[in-house]
Design a protein around this motif. Structure first.
Motif, mmCIF file in Angstrom:
data_model
loop_
_atom_site.group_PDB
_atom_site.id
_atom_site.type_symbol
_atom_site.label_atom_id
_atom_site.label_comp_id
_atom_site.label_asym_id
_atom_site.label_seq_id
_atom_site.Cartn_x
_atom_site.Cartn_y
_atom_site.Cartn_z
ATOM 1 N N GLU A 1 0.806 -1.216 0.000
ATOM 2 C CA GLU A 1 0.000 0.000 0.000
ATOM 3 C C GLU A 1 0.845 1.274 0.000
ATOM 4 O O GLU A 1 0.422 2.307 -0.511
ATOM 5 C CB GLU A 1 -0.951 0.010 1.204
ATOM 6 N N GLY A 2 2.040 1.195 0.587
ATOM 7 C CA GLY A 2 2.895 2.373 0.641
ATOM 8 C C GLY A 2 3.798 2.522 -0.559
ATOM 9 O O GLY A 2 4.363 3.597 -0.802
ATOM 10 N N GLY A 3 3.954 1.425 -1.297
ATOM 11 C CA GLY A 3 4.793 1.471 -2.492
ATOM 12 C C GLY A 3 6.253 1.757 -2.202
ATOM 13 O O GLY A 3 6.982 2.267 -3.050
ATOM 14 N N LEU A 4 6.690 1.399 -0.987
ATOM 15 C CA LEU A 4 8.040 1.780 -0.561
ATOM 16 C C LEU A 4 9.132 1.124 -1.387
ATOM 17 O O LEU A 4 10.052 1.792 -1.868
ATOM 18 C CB LEU A 4 8.224 1.441 0.920
ATOM 19 N N GLN A 5 9.039 -0.182 -1.574
ATOM 20 C CA GLN A 5 10.104 -0.884 -2.291
ATOM 21 C C GLN A 5 10.193 -0.419 -3.738
ATOM 22 O O GLN A 5 11.291 -0.175 -4.260
ATOM 23 C CB GLN A 5 9.856 -2.392 -2.239
ATOM 24 N N GLU A 6 9.055 -0.255 -4.390
ATOM 25 C CA GLU A 6 9.036 0.182 -5.786
ATOM 26 C C GLU A 6 9.614 1.588 -5.925
ATOM 27 O O GLU A 6 10.387 1.867 -6.849
ATOM 28 C CB GLU A 6 7.601 0.164 -6.316
ATOM 29 N N ALA A 7 9.248 2.471 -4.998
ATOM 30 C CA ALA A 7 9.742 3.842 -5.055
ATOM 31 C C ALA A 7 11.259 3.895 -4.887
ATOM 32 O O ALA A 7 11.948 4.665 -5.560
ATOM 33 C CB ALA A 7 9.066 4.681 -3.976
ATOM 34 N N LEU A 8 11.788 3.052 -3.994
ATOM 35 C CA LEU A 8 13.230 3.012 -3.788
ATOM 36 C C LEU A 8 13.949 2.408 -4.992
ATOM 37 O O LEU A 8 15.018 2.877 -5.395
ATOM 38 C CB LEU A 8 13.558 2.219 -2.520
ATOM 39 N N GLU A 9 13.359 1.362 -5.563
ATOM 40 C CA GLU A 9 13.973 0.706 -6.718
ATOM 41 C C GLU A 9 14.093 1.661 -7.898
ATOM 42 O O GLU A 9 15.060 1.604 -8.672
ATOM 43 C CB GLU A 9 13.164 -0.529 -7.110
ATOM 44 N N LYS A 10 13.132 2.556 -8.041
ATOM 45 C CA LYS A 10 13.196 3.533 -9.127
ATOM 46 C C LYS A 10 14.394 4.467 -8.957
ATOM 47 O O LYS A 10 14.891 5.046 -9.921
ATOM 48 C CB LYS A 10 11.906 4.343 -9.175
ATOM 49 N N LYS A 11 14.834 4.610 -7.717
ATOM 50 C CA LYS A 11 16.006 5.437 -7.414
ATOM 51 C C LYS A 11 17.293 4.622 -7.434
ATOM 52 O O LYS A 11 18.381 5.155 -7.216
ATOM 53 C CB LYS A 11 15.856 6.071 -6.027
ATOM 54 N N GLY A 12 17.148 3.314 -7.658
ATOM 55 C CA GLY A 12 18.320 2.445 -7.639
ATOM 56 C C GLY A 12 18.788 2.118 -6.231
ATOM 57 O O GLY A 12 19.950 1.759 -6.010
ATOM 58 N N VAL A 13 17.873 2.217 -5.273
ATOM 59 C CA VAL A 13 18.200 1.972 -3.869
ATOM 60 C C VAL A 13 17.478 0.710 -3.384
ATOM 61 O O VAL A 13 16.281 0.539 -3.615
ATOM 62 C CB VAL A 13 17.782 3.171 -2.987
ATOM 63 N N LYS A 14 18.196 -0.149 -2.722
ATOM 64 C CA LYS A 14 17.638 -1.403 -2.222
ATOM 65 C C LYS A 14 17.036 -1.207 -0.830
ATOM 66 O O LYS A 14 17.577 -0.484 0.003
ATOM 67 C CB LYS A 14 18.739 -2.470 -2.169
ATOM 68 N N LEU A 15 15.898 -1.874 -0.585
ATOM 69 C CA LEU A 15 15.264 -1.832 0.729
ATOM 70 C C LEU A 15 15.729 -3.025 1.547
ATOM 71 O O LEU A 15 15.579 -4.177 1.133
ATOM 72 C CB LEU A 15 13.743 -1.875 0.585
ATOM 73 N N GLU A 16 16.314 -2.770 2.711
ATOM 74 C CA GLU A 16 16.787 -3.832 3.595
ATOM 75 C C GLU A 16 16.056 -3.748 4.929
ATOM 76 O O GLU A 16 16.065 -2.710 5.586
ATOM 77 C CB GLU A 16 18.299 -3.700 3.838
ATOM 78 N N TRP A 17 15.429 -4.855 5.315
ATOM 79 C CA TRP A 17 14.766 -4.931 6.611
ATOM 80 C C TRP A 17 15.735 -5.518 7.641
ATOM 81 O O TRP A 17 16.395 -6.515 7.372
ATOM 82 C CB TRP A 17 13.515 -5.800 6.536
ATOM 83 N N VAL A 18 15.790 -4.895 8.793
ATOM 84 C CA VAL A 18 16.666 -5.365 9.870
ATOM 85 C C VAL A 18 15.776 -5.833 11.021
ATOM 86 O O VAL A 18 14.988 -5.049 11.555
ATOM 87 C CB VAL A 18 17.603 -4.246 10.358
ATOM 88 N N PRO A 19 15.859 -7.114 11.408
ATOM 89 C CA PRO A 19 14.953 -7.638 12.436
ATOM 90 C C PRO A 19 15.298 -7.179 13.849
ATOM 91 O O PRO A 19 16.458 -7.061 14.227
ATOM 92 C CB PRO A 19 15.129 -9.155 12.303
ATOM 93 N N ALA A 20 14.248 -6.901 14.624
ATOM 94 C CA ALA A 20 14.382 -6.581 16.043
ATOM 95 C C ALA A 20 13.397 -7.464 16.805
ATOM 96 O O ALA A 20 12.181 -7.327 16.632
ATOM 97 C CB ALA A 20 14.092 -5.107 16.305
#
Length: 358
Positions: free
Chosen positions: A58-77
């Protein structure tokens, strides 16, 4: 050599130096990845991040970052120690953003300004006081001098402090057993403590018939609710303001999607129920003084400011921190305000509606 010749030579030399400098000296270079820490759960052998799927869909976060050539990394807590894990990540520079509650970042910033709140998640967290089923205690006053399981330094400690102070008491009036939620719940079930203070996991104890809820923040003042949201590293915000805006806008999109009544059922079934049984989630949301829409408000309004002011004051008074924390450095409404403007949502949430019941 004449003065004019010297000036001409200097200009030529300066131009040659500029041409030899790397391009990134003049154009900001984006990072290869953005590291976001979030509460992680092991579901069916797979690591699931709280609202991670929602942010992507719904937020389109990964797609928006990919368009910038930036990878989304999740860090577990891990839920048992979210605050310390995330604080350490920010302090070590191994994460850029994190979704977590209010007290841990206050503790972190007391050492030196490290993080800032860039996207509040609203007033969507209730806290509960649970006693054994057979207990005669009906209020916090009945527990004076008794053993209460409370994980110190976690966001719900602020709610507990508000409850205690409202009755003219302090934490010193109780025997606080400082253990994580899992250990605290087990301690209540075994009779090792007289009460347990935590979040909606209280309903699990009710369902197991080992505990009963005698108080919650459901009808307490709005600024008693657990607050938090998306926190960003000061260094990242300073270096990548445009990228920070993109990420915050994605989070506000999720707030908006979730806040709409038409999406409430889908949210509960597909996202919230991933970490707790659906019946627990539904009871946590029922009969609450804060309307569904306002639970997800990203506004930096009076209730939010007052909450953090009281939280900082409590942290200092209780010895959790030794230095004051500047609210102006802790709370940064710039990115959320811009996101609301870009998404044309300036009038969707209003501060006046906070605390109203629907």
């Amino acid at each position: 050599m004449s003065q004019k010749s010297l000036y001409t030579l200097a200009v030529i030399t300066y131009g040659m130096v500029l041409s030899m400098l790397p391009l990134q000296s003049f154009a900001e270079e984006l990072p290869k990845s953005v590291r976001i820490a979030a509460v992680a759960y092991n579901i069916a052998g797979k690591t699931t991040f709280m609202n991670g799927a929602l942010l992507i869909k719904e937020g389109g976060l990964q797609e928006a970052l990919e368009k910038k050539g930036v990878k989304l990394e999740w860090v577990p807590a891990a839920h048992s120690a979210v605050g310390p894990i995330i604080n350490e990540g920010f302090a070590n520079g191994t994460i850029d953003f994190a979704a977590y509650g209010d007290l841990p970042p206050i503790i972190l910033n007391a050492s030196r300004p490290t993080v800032q709140l860039v996207a509040p998640w609203g007033r969507n967290g209730n806290s509960y006081l649970v006693v054994p089923t057979a207990s005669s205690a009906k209020s916090i006053l009945d527990l004076k001098g008794r053993r209460i399981a409370l994980h110190r330094g976690r966001p719900w400690e602020i709610s507990f402090a508000n409850l205690v102070e409202s009755q003219g008491l302090t934490l010193k009036d109780f025997k606080i057993v400082n253990v994580n939620p899992q250990v605290g719940a087990a301690a209540l079930a075994s009779g090792s403590v007289d009460a347990y203070f935590s979040l909606n996991d209280a309903y699990n104890l009710v369902d197991k018939k080992v505990g009963k809820i005698i108080w919650s923040t459901k009808n307490a003042p709005p600024d008693w609710k657990l607050m938090g949201g998306l926190w960003a590293s000061n260094a990242f915000v300073q270096k990548y303001p445009e990228l920070t805006q993109l990420i915050v806008t994605s989070y506000i999109k999720v707030n908006y999607w979730t806040a709409q009544d038409k999406n409430k059922e889908q949210y509960i079934k597909e996202y919230a129920a991933q970490v707790q049984p659906e019946s627990v989630i539904r009871r946590d949301y029922e009969e609450d003084s804060v309307a569904w829409k306002d639970r997800w408000s990203p506004l930096y309004d009076q209730a939010l400011t007052e909450h953090y002011r009281r939280s900082v004051s409590y942290a200092r008074k209780s010895g959790l921190i030794q230095n004051d924390v500047d609210l102006k450095q802790l709370l940064n409404p710039k990115f959320a305000d811009q996101a609301l403007k870009d998404l044309k949502l300036e009038s969707f949430w209003t501060a006046a509606s906070i605390g109203s019941k629907k």
